[in-house]
Design a protein around this motif. Structure first.
Motif, short mmCIF file in Angstrom:
data_model
loop_
_atom_site.label_atom_id
_atom_site.label_comp_id
_atom_site.label_asym_id
_atom_site.label_seq_id
_atom_site.Cartn_x
_atom_site.Cartn_y
_atom_site.Cartn_z
N GLY A 255 -8.59 12.52 11.62
CA GLY A 255 -7.76 13.39 12.45
C GLY A 255 -6.75 12.62 13.28
N CYS A 256 -6.43 11.40 12.89
CA CYS A 256 -5.52 10.56 13.66
C CYS A 256 -4.18 10.37 12.95
CB CYS A 256 -6.13 9.17 13.87
SG CYS A 256 -7.65 9.17 14.83
N ASN A 257 -3.17 10.04 13.73
CA ASN A 257 -1.87 9.65 13.18
C ASN A 257 -1.89 8.16 12.89
OD1 ASN A 257 -0.78 12.26 13.47
ND2 ASN A 257 -0.32 11.86 15.62
N THR A 258 -0.90 7.69 12.14
CA THR A 258 -0.85 6.29 11.71
C THR A 258 0.48 5.68 12.13
OG1 THR A 258 -2.17 6.89 9.79
CG2 THR A 258 -1.06 4.77 9.72
N SER A 259 0.43 4.56 12.82
CA SER A 259 1.65 3.87 13.23
C SER A 259 2.18 3.04 12.07
CB SER A 259 1.38 2.97 14.43
OG SER A 259 0.61 1.85 14.03
N ALA A 260 3.45 2.68 12.14
CA ALA A 260 4.06 1.82 11.12
C ALA A 260 3.38 0.46 11.09
CB ALA A 260 5.55 1.67 11.40
N GLU A 261 2.95 -0.03 12.23
CA GLU A 261 2.29 -1.32 12.29
C GLU A 261 0.98 -1.32 11.49
OE1 GLU A 261 3.24 0.32 15.09
OE2 GLU A 261 4.94 -0.88 15.74
N THR A 262 0.32 -0.17 11.44
CA THR A 262 -0.93 -0.07 10.69
C THR A 262 -0.69 -0.34 9.22
OG1 THR A 262 -1.83 1.54 12.25
CG2 THR A 262 -2.85 1.47 10.08
N VAL B 114 0.86 -1.19 0.00
CA VAL B 114 0.00 0.00 0.00
C VAL B 114 0.89 1.24 0.00
CG1 VAL B 114 -1.93 -1.12 1.18
CG2 VAL B 114 -0.19 0.03 2.53
N VAL B 115 0.36 2.34 -0.47
CA VAL B 115 1.12 3.59 -0.50
C VAL B 115 1.00 4.24 0.88
CG1 VAL B 115 1.40 5.83 -1.61
CG2 VAL B 115 0.67 3.85 -2.96
N THR B 116 2.09 4.20 1.63
CA THR B 116 2.08 4.66 3.02
C THR B 116 1.59 6.10 3.14
OG1 THR B 116 3.90 3.16 3.53
CG2 THR B 116 3.53 4.96 5.07
N SER B 117 2.09 6.98 2.29
CA SER B 117 1.70 8.39 2.38
C SER B 117 0.21 8.57 2.14
CB SER B 117 2.50 9.24 1.39
OG SER B 117 2.26 8.82 0.06
N LYS B 118 -0.36 7.79 1.23
CA LYS B 118 -1.80 7.88 0.94
C LYS B 118 -2.62 7.38 2.13
CE LYS B 118 -1.61 8.96 -3.54
NZ LYS B 118 -2.27 10.05 -4.20
N ILE B 119 -2.16 6.30 2.76
CA ILE B 119 -2.86 5.76 3.93
C ILE B 119 -2.84 6.78 5.06
CG2 ILE B 119 -2.77 3.98 5.73
CD1 ILE B 119 -3.75 2.95 2.99
N LYS B 120 -1.65 7.32 5.34
CA LYS B 120 -1.53 8.30 6.42
C LYS B 120 -2.38 9.53 6.14
CE LYS B 120 2.98 7.01 8.17
NZ LYS B 120 4.30 7.48 8.59
N LYS B 121 -2.39 10.00 4.90
CA LYS B 121 -3.17 11.18 4.54
C LYS B 121 -4.66 10.90 4.72
CE LYS B 121 -4.17 14.31 0.72
NZ LYS B 121 -4.08 14.54 -0.71
N HIS B 122 -5.10 9.74 4.26
CA HIS B 122 -6.52 9.39 4.37
C HIS B 122 -6.96 9.33 5.84
CE1 HIS B 122 -10.37 7.56 3.46
NE2 HIS B 122 -10.09 6.64 4.38
N ILE B 123 -6.17 8.66 6.65
CA ILE B 123 -6.52 8.54 8.07
C ILE B 123 -6.52 9.91 8.75
CG2 ILE B 123 -5.67 7.65 10.30
CD1 ILE B 123 -4.94 5.06 8.76
N LYS B 124 -5.55 10.74 8.42
CA LYS B 124 -5.48 12.08 9.01
C LYS B 124 -6.67 12.93 8.58
CE LYS B 124 -2.40 14.11 11.07
NZ LYS B 124 -2.24 14.24 12.53
#
Length: 64
Positions: free
Chosen positions: A20-27, A6-16
């Motif tokens: 409004g949450c941060n994303t751990s590496a484990e996620t 998965v594209v990490t930056s896209k996942i983190k952006k979507h969750i944020k």
């Protein structure tokens, strides 16, 4: 860690943006593993049907 599918930056952006949450590496690792399992289900279903092409109908999402 296995290959990231998965594209990490896209996942983190979507969750944020949506929660409004941060994303751990484990996620990201867990999501990649889920994608890997879905792909394998698709491959298995296509082969069982005698095809070399994975189609949307081959990937069934059980729990969402």
């Amino acid at each position: 860690m296995a290959e990231v599918l998965v594209v990490t930056s896209k996942i983190k952006k979507h969750i944020k943006e949506t929660g409004g949450c941060n994303t751990s590496a484990e996620t990201v690792e867990v999501l990649s593993k889920a994608v890997e399992k879905l792909c394998q289900k698709g491959v298995d279903a296509a082969k069982a049907d005698g095809r070399k092409t994975v189609m949307a109908r081959d990937i069934v999402i059980d729990h969402i």
